[in-house]
Design an enzyme around this catalytic site. Structure first.
Site, PDB file in Angstrom:
ATOM      1  N   HIS A 135     -16.783 -39.480  -9.838  1.00 23.00           N
ATOM      2  CA  HIS A 135     -16.845 -40.945  -9.788  1.00 23.00           C
ATOM      3  C   HIS A 135     -18.235 -41.323  -9.264  1.00 23.00           C
ATOM      4  O   HIS A 135     -18.838 -40.560  -8.507  1.00 23.00           O
ATOM      5  CB  HIS A 135     -15.764 -41.403  -8.795  1.00 23.00           C
ATOM      6  CG  HIS A 135     -15.541 -42.874  -8.724  1.00 23.00           C
ATOM      7  ND1 HIS A 135     -16.363 -43.708  -8.017  1.00 23.00           N
ATOM      8  CD2 HIS A 135     -14.578 -43.659  -9.261  1.00 23.00           C
ATOM      9  CE1 HIS A 135     -15.906 -44.945  -8.112  1.00 23.00           C
ATOM     10  NE2 HIS A 135     -14.818 -44.950  -8.862  1.00 23.00           N
ATOM     11  N   ASP A 212     -13.630 -35.276  -2.359  1.00 26.55           N
ATOM     12  CA  ASP A 212     -13.311 -36.690  -2.570  1.00 26.55           C
ATOM     13  C   ASP A 212     -11.840 -36.749  -2.971  1.00 26.55           C
ATOM     14  O   ASP A 212     -11.479 -36.408  -4.099  1.00 26.55           O
ATOM     15  CB  ASP A 212     -14.235 -37.237  -3.651  1.00 26.55           C
ATOM     16  CG  ASP A 212     -13.825 -38.624  -4.145  1.00 26.55           C
ATOM     17  OD1 ASP A 212     -12.786 -39.142  -3.697  1.00 26.55           O
ATOM     18  OD2 ASP A 212     -14.541 -39.177  -4.998  1.00 26.55           O
ATOM     19  N   GLN A 215      -8.204 -39.843  -5.409  1.00 29.62           N
ATOM     20  CA  GLN A 215      -7.141 -39.826  -6.415  1.00 29.62           C
ATOM     21  C   GLN A 215      -6.052 -38.805  -6.102  1.00 29.62           C
ATOM     22  O   GLN A 215      -5.102 -38.673  -6.869  1.00 29.62           O
ATOM     23  CB  GLN A 215      -7.736 -39.507  -7.794  1.00 29.62           C
ATOM     24  CG  GLN A 215      -8.690 -40.559  -8.318  1.00 29.62           C
ATOM     25  CD  GLN A 215      -7.987 -41.861  -8.627  1.00 29.62           C
ATOM     26  OE1 GLN A 215      -6.785 -41.891  -8.915  1.00 29.62           O
ATOM     27  NE2 GLN A 215      -8.717 -42.951  -8.578  1.00 29.62           N
ATOM     28  N   LYS A 238      -5.210 -46.646  -2.521  1.00 30.35           N
ATOM     29  CA  LYS A 238      -4.782 -45.797  -3.637  1.00 30.35           C
ATOM     30  C   LYS A 238      -3.482 -45.053  -3.300  1.00 30.35           C
ATOM     31  O   LYS A 238      -2.958 -44.307  -4.109  1.00 30.35           O
ATOM     32  CB  LYS A 238      -5.880 -44.801  -3.997  1.00 30.35           C
ATOM     33  CG  LYS A 238      -7.188 -45.502  -4.395  1.00 30.35           C
ATOM     34  CD  LYS A 238      -7.835 -44.876  -5.580  1.00 30.35           C
ATOM     35  CE  LYS A 238      -9.276 -45.335  -5.739  1.00 30.35           C
ATOM     36  NZ  LYS A 238      -9.425 -46.283  -6.858  1.00 30.35           N
ATOM     37  N   CYS A 376     -16.041 -45.985 -13.916  1.00 37.72           N
ATOM     38  CA  CYS A 376     -17.023 -45.572 -12.893  1.00 37.72           C
ATOM     39  C   CYS A 376     -17.386 -44.103 -13.013  1.00 37.72           C
ATOM     40  O   CYS A 376     -17.691 -43.447 -12.015  1.00 37.72           O
ATOM     41  CB  CYS A 376     -16.533 -45.869 -11.473  1.00 37.72           C
ATOM     42  SG  CYS A 376     -16.367 -47.608 -11.137  1.00 37.72           S
TER      43      CYS A 376
END
Lengths: 418, 144
Positions: A135, A212, A215, A238, A376
């Site tokens: 991303h 990261d 998600q 999220k 993104c």
């Protein structure tokens, strides 16, 4: 005939889906005169009533600044805030709550590491290794750091199915690699990266690893000690929590060595006009009044997820993904972008050569929220040589019947444009 | 034909549609029938920034009127471009600058007017007016 009609309306472990949907007030909304079908969960998830209540209850009954006052409200707010930290830290199994820094979200968490650990440790000639599916939030902060330091950004390519090319990863990793920054789950393709192996390999060359997790947190169990990552970043919104709050996990040893991020109140130990000494982590990195209501609501979201059970959620989402993948594949001209063996409930696709924007506009009119565009991840789509995708991303509260509606809409798109 | 007459004609056409699908079928038709842009103008310089689909807009000034051609890789965007070109192409810079864009909400394309849609309608409108402004300045410089 939808799967629910033919099979079941409840998923073992989760129970009655309609009862779960009733926890989310927004799912009662109508769009274009039709019940909202929300398939944009990778962008942000909807909020259960308990999360909304946590936000409002805080402002109704407890609002006070934390870590400062000796009065009752301030003490209550401070205790609740630190309890929230413990709860969230425990959810990802940190060694202690001191390893969890509250940030505005995942993006700020990554920027924090780039601005503090990065500036102190990355020098000219060093390499930062990322992957082609990142991303923008896990590209641009490192690009900025490279520009400032003279380090080099190295990109690990993907296999055609959207999985990381681990052979290339091994080849690109070398003694100059100071940091590996890779997402746990791809927001565009759904690929679940083999982060444990990545971390093990990176540590062999003494590189630090940032994962990261934006998600990942809502889809799979995350255990930062088991992963042994150095940093793990995430956003509350999220995982059914509010916007404007997220977290950075960092190994305590690293956090202690890192210079502070922003200057201000809370992050200090002692201030004179000549010199300031800094507080201990996590407070050293939390200048200014924190988002207390957000932290409490984030914690409520974690409780909600724990109550449903992350394993049950993963099972339900895998069923939804499997059903949608099968149904979309049955439509002539539909191509699924990202077919890695390990996937979270994200499905990107194209319909013949219809532009995703055109398709998305029509699907929206059916009351179905999908995302279109580059998500993104512009470099990723450039590398796949496609202008973007249509992306449906599922949460446990989605239903098989809703997927049937998406399939109808996709068929209608084909009728209109072909 | 004046801009108001052209926009009125468009409003009349769209008033025939009862539901969104008919409207979009018509937009798709308009998109497919958008006069071709000269390939030499489909260049980076003519790309309108901030759109989810790529939109090229080319403008020429004959000393009196501005002439627009456009293309996009999305059909609905091309349909919208067609409407804008029908409205503004062949008009003087002054007429373009003083025209209202209300008709776009009247024909029910308001959803495309929100800046978040980034489908290029707002950017196209802005670019059309920018061209008109530039050509007007050029016109005035030449007069003086």
């Amino acid at each position: 005939m939808g799967k629910e009609d033919s099979v079941h309306t409840s998923t073992p472990g989760l129970g009655d889906i309609e009862a779960i949907r009733a926890d989310f007030p927004i799912l009662r909304r109508e769009v274009e005169g039709k019940p909202l079908i929300y398939f944009d969960n990778a962008a942000t998830t909807q909020k259960p009533q308990v999360v909304i209540d946590a936000l409002t209850e805080y402002y109704k009954h407890m609002n006070a600044n934390v870590h400062r006052g000796v009065h009752l409200l301030s003490r209550e707010a401070t205790t609740a805030f630190e309890k929230a930290r413990e709860n969230i830290a425990d959810f990802i199994n940190t060694r202690s709550a001191r390893e969890l820094i509250f940030t505005r979200g995942c993006t700020e968490a990554i920027n924090l590491v780039a601005a503090t650990w990065g500036r102190a440790n990355i020098k000219a000639g060093d390499e930062i290794l990322i992957s082609a599916l990142e991303h923008h939030s896990n590209i641009v902060p490192w690009q900025m750091l490279c520009e400032q330091s003279g380090a080099r950004l190295v990109v690990c390519p993907l296999h055609p199915d959207g999985s990381l090319n681990m052979q290339e990863f091994g080849r690109l990793l070398n003694v100059r690699t100071r940091l590996v920054a890779i997402s746990h789950v791809s927001n565009t393709l759904g690929t679940i990266n083999p982060v444990k192996e990545i971390i093990r390999m990176a540590h062999e060359t003494e590189a630090k690893v940032l994962i990261d997790g934006a998600q990942a947190l809502s889809h799979l169990a995350v255990d930062v000690q088991d992963l042994d990552c150095d940093f793990y970043t995430f956003s509350a919104h999220k995982i059914y929590g509010p916007m404007g709050i997220g977290g950075l996990y960092g190994k305590e040893k690293l956090l202690k060595q890192m210079p502070p991020y922003q200057g201000g109140g809370e992050m200090i130990e002692n201030v004179t006009f000549e010199h300031t000494s800094y507080n201990e982590p996590p407070f050293k990195f939390e200048a200014g009044t924190p988002n207390v209501a957000g932290a409490l609501a984030f914690s409520a979201a974690i409780d909600y997820v724990k109550h449903l059970g992350i394993a049950n959620i993963a099972k339900r989402e895998a069923e939804l993904l499997h059903y949608a993948t099968g149904a979309l594949k049955n439509i002539p001209g539909v191509v699924i972008i990202g077919t890695a063996a390990q996937k979270a409930s994200v499905i990107s696709f194209l319909i013949d050569d219809i532009h995703p924007y055109d398709a998305g506009t029509i699907i929206d009119h059916f009351g179905i929220a999908v995302r279109t565009g580059t998500h993104c991840t512009q470099p990723l789509l450039d590398s796949l040589a496609i202008p973007g995708t249509i992306r449906a991303s599922f949460a446990f509260y989605n239903t098989f019947t809703e997927i049937d509606h998406l399939i109808k809409a996709v068929n209608k798109v084909r009728e209109m444009f072909l | 034909m004046k801009i108001e007459d052209r926009t009125q004609a468009i409003i009349n056409e769209f008033s025939n549609f009862d539901d969104w699908m008919d409207k979009y079928n018509y937009l798709i038709e308009l998109g497919k029938s958008l006069p071709l842009i000269d390939e030499q103008y489909k260049v980076e310089n003519n790309l309108i920034p901030g759109c989810q689909s790529r939109v090229w807009l080319h403008a020429e000034f004959d000393g009196e009127n501005v002439h627009f051609t456009a293309d996009s890789d999305a059909v609905i965007t091309k349909g919208i471009a067609n409407l804008l070109i029908r409205t503004f192409s062949g008009q003087t810079p002054q007429e373009i600058l003083s025209s209202s864009t209300e008709f776009l909400s009247e024909i029910g394309l308001t959803e495309h007017l929100s800046p978040t849609r980034s489908n290029g309608m707002l950017s196209m409108l802005k670019q059309i007016k920018m061209y008109a402004l530039a050509f007007k300045a050029k016109q005035e410089m030449e007069k003086s």
